[in-house]
Motif scaffolding. Sequence first.
Motif, short mmCIF file in Angstrom:
data_model
loop_
_atom_site.label_atom_id
_atom_site.label_comp_id
_atom_site.label_asym_id
_atom_site.label_seq_id
_atom_site.Cartn_x
_atom_site.Cartn_y
_atom_site.Cartn_z
N ALA A 278 -13.27 11.84 31.97
CA ALA A 278 -13.47 11.72 30.52
C ALA A 278 -13.46 13.06 29.81
CB ALA A 278 -14.79 10.99 30.25
N ASN A 279 -13.72 14.15 30.52
CA ASN A 279 -13.80 15.44 29.85
C ASN A 279 -12.42 16.07 29.62
OD1 ASN A 279 -13.26 15.92 32.51
ND2 ASN A 279 -14.76 17.55 32.77
N ASP A 280 -11.37 15.45 30.13
CA ASP A 280 -10.01 15.97 29.94
C ASP A 280 -9.39 15.27 28.75
OD1 ASP A 280 -7.09 16.17 32.15
OD2 ASP A 280 -7.40 16.87 30.12
N GLU A 281 -8.84 16.01 27.84
CA GLU A 281 -8.28 15.44 26.62
C GLU A 281 -6.80 15.09 26.77
OE1 GLU A 281 -11.81 15.22 25.25
OE2 GLU A 281 -10.13 14.54 24.05
N ARG A 282 -6.29 15.05 28.00
CA ARG A 282 -4.89 14.71 28.21
C ARG A 282 -4.62 13.32 27.63
NH1 ARG A 282 -2.30 13.74 34.09
NH2 ARG A 282 -3.50 11.86 33.85
N PRO A 283 -3.53 13.15 26.91
CA PRO A 283 -3.24 11.84 26.31
C PRO A 283 -3.06 10.76 27.38
CG PRO A 283 -1.65 13.49 25.57
CD PRO A 283 -2.53 14.13 26.59
N SER A 284 -3.44 9.55 27.05
CA SER A 284 -3.28 8.41 27.95
C SER A 284 -1.81 8.23 28.31
CB SER A 284 -3.80 7.17 27.23
OG SER A 284 -4.36 6.29 28.12
N GLY A 285 -1.53 8.02 29.59
CA GLY A 285 -0.17 7.76 30.05
C GLY A 285 0.64 9.00 30.26
N ALA A 286 0.10 10.19 30.00
CA ALA A 286 0.87 11.43 30.16
C ALA A 286 0.90 11.87 31.61
CB ALA A 286 0.28 12.53 29.32
N ALA B 128 -2.69 0.44 34.25
CA ALA B 128 -1.43 1.12 34.53
C ALA B 128 -0.29 0.42 33.81
CB ALA B 128 -1.16 1.13 36.04
N SER B 129 0.66 1.20 33.35
CA SER B 129 1.87 0.65 32.76
C SER B 129 2.68 -0.01 33.89
CB SER B 129 2.70 1.76 32.11
OG SER B 129 3.24 2.60 33.13
N PRO B 130 3.65 -0.85 33.55
CA PRO B 130 4.49 -1.44 34.61
C PRO B 130 5.14 -0.38 35.51
CG PRO B 130 4.84 -2.63 32.56
CD PRO B 130 3.98 -1.42 32.23
N GLY B 131 5.61 0.71 34.93
CA GLY B 131 6.22 1.77 35.73
C GLY B 131 5.22 2.45 36.65
N GLU B 132 4.01 2.69 36.13
CA GLU B 132 2.96 3.30 36.96
C GLU B 132 2.57 2.36 38.10
OE1 GLU B 132 0.38 6.10 33.97
OE2 GLU B 132 0.30 3.92 33.64
N LYS B 133 2.45 1.08 37.78
CA LYS B 133 2.08 0.13 38.83
C LYS B 133 3.16 0.08 39.90
CE LYS B 133 0.74 -4.61 39.82
NZ LYS B 133 0.42 -5.95 39.31
N GLU B 134 4.42 0.10 39.49
CA GLU B 134 5.52 0.09 40.45
C GLU B 134 5.46 1.31 41.36
OE1 GLU B 134 10.39 0.22 40.37
OE2 GLU B 134 9.34 -0.63 38.64
N LEU C 75 -8.25 8.40 39.60
CA LEU C 75 -8.67 7.48 40.65
C LEU C 75 -8.08 6.12 40.29
CD1 LEU C 75 -12.41 8.60 40.70
CD2 LEU C 75 -10.58 9.37 42.21
N VAL C 76 -7.45 5.47 41.25
CA VAL C 76 -6.73 4.23 40.99
C VAL C 76 -7.43 3.07 41.68
CG1 VAL C 76 -4.50 3.07 41.17
CG2 VAL C 76 -4.58 5.56 40.84
N LEU C 77 -7.65 1.99 40.93
CA LEU C 77 -8.32 0.79 41.43
C LEU C 77 -7.38 -0.40 41.32
CD1 LEU C 77 -11.67 1.15 39.43
CD2 LEU C 77 -11.14 2.07 41.69
N VAL C 78 -7.65 -1.42 42.13
CA VAL C 78 -6.89 -2.67 42.07
C VAL C 78 -7.86 -3.78 41.70
CG1 VAL C 78 -5.49 -4.30 43.39
CG2 VAL C 78 -5.25 -1.84 43.79
N ALA C 79 -7.56 -4.49 40.62
CA ALA C 79 -8.42 -5.57 40.13
C ALA C 79 -8.01 -6.89 40.78
CB ALA C 79 -8.35 -5.65 38.61
N SER C 80 -8.11 -6.95 42.11
CA SER C 80 -7.61 -8.10 42.87
C SER C 80 -8.56 -9.29 42.87
CB SER C 80 -7.32 -7.69 44.31
OG SER C 80 -8.52 -7.30 44.96
N ASN C 81 -9.85 -9.03 42.89
CA ASN C 81 -10.85 -10.10 42.98
C ASN C 81 -10.54 -11.03 44.14
OD1 ASN C 81 -13.29 -11.15 42.15
ND2 ASN C 81 -12.42 -12.47 40.60
N ILE D 272 -6.34 2.75 36.14
CA ILE D 272 -6.38 4.19 36.34
C ILE D 272 -7.63 4.73 35.64
CG2 ILE D 272 -5.22 6.39 35.86
CD1 ILE D 272 -2.56 4.80 36.00
N LEU D 273 -8.44 5.45 36.41
CA LEU D 273 -9.63 6.09 35.88
C LEU D 273 -9.31 7.58 35.75
CD1 LEU D 273 -12.36 4.48 38.16
CD2 LEU D 273 -11.57 3.68 35.93
N HIS D 274 -9.49 8.10 34.56
CA HIS D 274 -9.20 9.51 34.30
C HIS D 274 -10.51 10.21 33.91
CE1 HIS D 274 -6.58 12.87 33.51
NE2 HIS D 274 -7.25 13.09 32.41
#
Length: 160
Positions: free
Chosen positions: A152-160, A114-120, A73-79, A148-150
């Motif tokens: 928590a029960n999935d052990e997939r590495p961050s950014g994978a 998100a990394s710069p590439g993910e944000k792009e 789930l993807v959020l934008v911290a725009s405020n 990016i909200l992932h």
Amino acid sequence: MATQSRRGRAYGRPVARAQRAATSLHTSLYRATGGRLGGRLAGGPVLLLTTKGRKSGRERTVPLLYLPDGEDLVLVASNGGTAAHPMWLLNLRAQPAATVEVGEKSLRVRAREASPGEKERLWPRLVEMYGGYESYQQKTDRPIPVVILHPANDERPSGA
């Protein structure tokens, strides 16, 4: 007081109070109806994000637009384009474990920016969902983070 850019000025007290009241009402309606009321806003889906206050330690819940991206789930911290990051982002930076409610479903998640590439990759989809994000970015000098909200029960590495 030091000179400060007027771009992205913080909201005044009356607006901030009204915003807190609206957030509280939105959260209550969302929970009471399992998301049938308050589950969509400005054409996009809404979730409830509950974080732990980084100073108070108390739980804080806010309704936020989100973009599904696979199981994330993807959020934008725009405020709203203000110069300051939203409190929920600061809370997630201090404690990335959180809970979301999507409709009647509750899910434990782990947050990361998100990394710069993910944000792009994600930004055009986010702006398509809610065009206000683009004007918020133009209003402020700070880069608006994408979170990016992932599950928590999935052990997939961050950014994978």
